[in-house]
Design a protein around this motif. Structure first.
Motif, PDB file in Angstrom:
ATOM      1  N   PHE A 291       0.805  -1.221   0.000  1.00  0.00           N
ATOM      2  CA  PHE A 291       0.000   0.000   0.000  1.00  0.00           C
ATOM      3  C   PHE A 291       0.837   1.270   0.000  1.00  0.00           C
ATOM      4  O   PHE A 291       0.317   2.346  -0.216  1.00  0.00           O
ATOM      5  N   TYR A 292       2.147   1.135   0.276  1.00  0.00           N
ATOM      6  CA  TYR A 292       2.946   2.351   0.318  1.00  0.00           C
ATOM      7  C   TYR A 292       4.036   2.357  -0.745  1.00  0.00           C
ATOM      8  O   TYR A 292       4.007   3.166  -1.663  1.00  0.00           O
ATOM      9  N   LEU A 293       5.003   1.427  -0.631  1.00  0.00           N
ATOM     10  CA  LEU A 293       6.163   1.516  -1.515  1.00  0.00           C
ATOM     11  C   LEU A 293       5.833   1.135  -2.958  1.00  0.00           C
ATOM     12  O   LEU A 293       6.317   1.752  -3.893  1.00  0.00           O
ATOM     13  N   GLY A 294       5.048   0.070  -3.139  1.00  0.00           N
ATOM     14  CA  GLY A 294       4.714  -0.345  -4.501  1.00  0.00           C
ATOM     15  C   GLY A 294       5.715  -1.301  -5.106  1.00  0.00           C
ATOM     16  O   GLY A 294       5.395  -2.048  -6.006  1.00  0.00           O
ATOM     17  N   ALA A 295       6.929  -1.284  -4.625  1.00  0.00           N
ATOM     18  CA  ALA A 295       7.956  -2.234  -5.055  1.00  0.00           C
ATOM     19  C   ALA A 295       9.035  -2.178  -3.998  1.00  0.00           C
ATOM     20  O   ALA A 295       9.176  -1.152  -3.326  1.00  0.00           O
ATOM     21  N   ALA A 296       9.759  -3.270  -3.811  1.00  0.00           N
ATOM     22  CA  ALA A 296      10.746  -3.230  -2.736  1.00  0.00           C
ATOM     23  C   ALA A 296      11.961  -4.050  -3.076  1.00  0.00           C
ATOM     24  O   ALA A 296      11.868  -5.141  -3.620  1.00  0.00           O
TER      25      ALA A 296
END
Lengths: 440, 358
Positions: free
Chosen positions: B253-258
């Protein structure tokens, strides 16, 4: 009781809302520059940041902007940290930036999926996702002038030439020392491919991000394995450490070749006299004698409008920051010509980047003739696989060791297309281009 | 005067045992919940995506750590890694079972983190305090190594990063790049509020009391019939579950990719500082701590230039860091038990106001 925090939070957020309202002046365009002047990668990041902002400031001071439109820019400190990078991206989006330059492969990977939704072009100059060169799949991402895979293939081509042709690579051992992150691992598929094709052996030496400044174990292994060449994919504090270790271990510096990001002046200088002969592949020449750089010196640095120490102008990473800013300025100019508007928006900027063409005549007019090779970006090819050259550290500065030469594009293109297809399938439903590229 | 429970008689056990026995607290909670629900009406996209969403998610992670460190007394430096386990297992679940609702995946991914937490919690039966911190540090490094080295975890992506595909929840896109801030905010808010409520009840009950007995004196607890094995491992399991869910939400919900670097030791320390500043062993403190460590630096970075203070980006960054550091020292000197204790003292004062004491 717990929720009272939220109340405090909401009040603070209310304050934040009043801060982020952007004020757009007449006839100016806004570009946010995510930079890192702090943290473990600052040693490389500061020069890049200086180069970018000085060039934009010079364009504003000398020409009054691009065709009279001022470039309003500010920096956002990411510290090379992906969390802060996302925050900078959100801030840039709120202020309607024309283009986003992540300056970190990790941040690039994060903003690639968002870029097509938010309609903000991502300019990742010679870093980020190699597969993004496929403009049909990644209409909003640009990685000129070359991808990492082009860089690696150029290094292998150069090594082949040293060994008397590509068949000379057979049976050789090539060490690959890399930052163990998305950035350093990106070239490995191609390296394995080329190793198979040309019959050389690859020895991998990963360096963990937090162990960047302690590479003794990797270099002990290199000493034991005796590779014929060592290729380095490093950034920030990793580079000077590796060069120091190589000198300490008496590795033949002329057989130690870094990617363009492992080619900072301070990186090589760290090795002292022993670093003489260290090489790195590059796409920009060093030196401050170009008219545009002299203008920067006169109008920006000497006028006291910059943090840049005057003697770093013309260094490799500084000039590279200038190149990044040059791409942006020329893309704005192209977009203005194509749309007929003076103040363009991010979607026009994408058009400008996609039709960016900087030829010799244009470079001469800009005052940077000879610093970079002419470049051309097309709708389907967002990188261009442009010529590169190998530079050599002579103990004090970088000098060209070869002429401009093309990377092994025919090796890179097929796996690049495959990778871009894989990316689109694994991230399905991946948005398709609304305007198809003309077949070519 | 305003905050006084005099006259609020409890006539049933249920009324006496409710979470917020004081009427003013209940009204306050209601008002805050309504404000939180109405926030998207006034907030910009930046406020939702870069401030509110990560704040709520990190507050949940802090609650997870608080269960282990604050309530059960087991120091942990592996929060970042447990969050990573949640994120990576959620990514695997979403790609293996694309037809299942993403919210189910997020809640399930915590189970994997809980399993990892139990395994690395086993040493806690023999060792305590700083020694245990070192074994959780081992978990941090080992799991981070797994995220880098085991390519199956990120589906053999060339980039080595996990990317979040777009998924719908009742017809609205909630994950992926195309999901709007408002829909993501409501999903995050709902999960955080519900989980906080569940944890609050868990802590008030038998299990939570066992944890606190273990924390206060483990031998006495054992003599009174608390089984350390069950109590300690359940604390590790619940704590890691909450952290895992927070980690999955952080990416989805925040970074989108990690990249694996997201779940490094830095994140563990960030969450640990939130727990310490907010107050160990306090749920409201987790929200205070997360707000202090996450929102304040952003406000300073965004706020200082907007106020017309013309300084360079990196100077703002460094000034913000220094001010935060100084404030941490200040608060810990003024109140070693964290912001939650300051809040409690404030309430005491309000209760007897305008008199200095009752």
């Amino acid at each position: 009781m717990r929720m009272k925090t939220l109340l405090a939070g909401s009040v603070l957020m209310g304050l934040a809302a009043s801060f982020v309202a952007p004020a757009i002046a007449e006839d100016s365009v806004y570009i946010q520059l995510p930079t890192y002047r702090t943290g473990p990668y600052a040693g490389s990041g500061i020069h890049i940041a200086n180069g970018m902002s000085d060039y934009l400031a010079m364009i504003n001071a000398r020409d009054g902007g691009v065709n009279g439109v001022k470039i309003d820019f500010d920096e956002c400190e990411t510290g090379y940290d992906t969390q802060k990078g996302v925050e900078c991206y959100e801030q840039a989006k709120a202020k309607n930036t024309l283009v986003f330059n992540p300056w970190s492969t990790g941040i690039t990977l994060q903003v690639i999926p968002k870029s097509s939704v938010d309609k903000i072009p991502v300019l990742s100059m010679a870093y980020g996702l190699s597969a993004a060169a496929d403009g049909n799949t990644f209409p909003w991402v640009f990685n000129p002038p070359d991808t990492y895979w082009d860089g690696l293939s150029a290094i292998i081509k150069y090594i082949g030439e040293q060994e008397g042709g590509m068949e000379g690579l057979k049976g050789k051992k090539i060490g690959y020392i890399f930052l163990d992150a998305g950035y350093g691992r990106e070239p490995i598929p191609l390296l394995d491919n080329l190793a198979q094709k040309y019959g050389f052996e690859v020895l991998q030496y990963p360096v963990a991000g937090k162990e960047m400044q302690n590479q003794s174990s990797q270099w002990l292994s290199i000493r034991r394995d005796r590779p014929d060449y060592v290729v380095m994919w490093g950034w920030g504090a990793m580079n000077p450490t590796a060069i120091k270790e190589a000198v300490k271990n008496r590795f033949d510096m002329s057989k130690f070749i870094g990617v363009w990001w492992a080619g900072g002046d301070e990186d090589a200088r760290a090795g002292g006299a022993g670093a003489k002969g260290y090489k790195s592949v590059s796409f920009n020449n060093v030196g401050a004698d170009y008219p545009a750089l002299q203008d920067i010196k006169k109008l920006v640095v000497d006028a006291g409008n910059s943090h840049t120490p005057a003697d770093t102008i013309g260094e490799n990473l500084y000039n590279r920051g200038v190149v990044n800013a040059l791409y942006m300025v020329e893309a704005i100019r192209t977009a203005q010509e194509m749309t007929g508007k003076k103040v363009i928006n991010a979607e026009d900027m994408r058009l400008g980047l996609e039709n960016l063409k900087i030829d010799e005549a244009r470079l001469e007019a800009i005052g940077l003739k000879g610093m970079i090779a002419p470049i051309e970006i097309t709708c389907s090819n967002h990188s261009g696989h442009h010529p590169l050259f190998i530079q050599e550290w002579d103990g004090e500065k970088w000098t060209s060791a070869t002429d401009w030469f093309s990377p092994l594009t025919e090796e890179v293109t097929p796996i690049l297309m495959q990778a871009s297809k894989d990316y689109a399938t694994s991230n399905a439903p991946w948005p398709t281009r609304d305007d198809a590229c003309p077949a070519n | 005067m305003f905050y006084r429970e005099a006259g609020q008689y409890k006539t049933t056990y249920a009324a006496d045992q409710q979470i917020f026995p004081i009427r003013q607290d209940r009204i306050g909670i209601g008002v805050i919940l309504v404000l939180a629900l109405l926030l998207p009406l006034v907030a910009s996209e930046f406020m939702l995506s870069a401030i509110a969403i990560p704040f709520l998610i990190l507050a949940l992670a802090t609650i997870g750590l608080n269960i282990l460190t604050g309530y059960a007394g087991q120091l942990s430096l592996g929060t970042g890694a447990f969050m990573g386990v949640g994120a990576y297992s959620c990514y695997k679940l979403v790609t293996i079972f694309p037809e299942v609702n993403v919210i189910v995946h997020i809640l399930l991914s915590g189970v994997f983190a809980a399993a990892a937490g139990v395994v690395f919690g086993l040493p806690s039966l023999r060792i305590k305090g700083l020694y245990l911190a070192v074994t959780t540090l081992a978990a941090q490094f080992f799991l981070e190594w797994c995220f880098i080295r085991i390519s199956w975890l990120y589906n053999y992506n060339a980039s080595g990063a996990i990317e979040v595909p777009g998924r719908e929840f009742f017809g609205t896109l909630v994950t992926g790049p195309a999901a709007g801030g408002i829909s993501r905010y409501y999903v995050v808010l709902a999960i955080v509020v519900v989980m906080t409520l569940l944890i609050k009840n868990l802590i008030r009950g038998r299990i939570g009391r066992q944890w606190m007995m273990i924390r206060d004196m483990d031998i006495a607890a054992e003599l009174m019939g608390v089984r350390p094995l069950v109590a300690k491992l359940s604390a590790f399991a619940v704590s890691s579950y909450v952290c895992g869910v927070a980690g999955a939400m952080f990416v989805f919900f925040y970074l989108g990719a990690a990249e694996p670097a997201v779940f490094s030791i830095t994140l563990s320390f960030q969450v640990l500082f939130m727990a310490i500043i907010g107050g160990l062993g306090s749920l409201v403190g987790s929200f205070f701590g997360a707000a202090f460590i996450w929102i304040l630096p952003i406000l300073m970075r965004v706020g200082l230039p907007a106020l017309g203070v013309d300084i360079a980006a990196e100077t703002v960054f460094q000034v913000a860091q220094m001010v935060i550091g100084a404030l941490i020292i200040f608060f810990l000197i003024v109140e070693p038990h964290g912001l939650a204790r300051l809040w409690a003292i404030g309430k005491e004062k309000l209760r007897v106001w305008p008199f200095p004491y009752a």
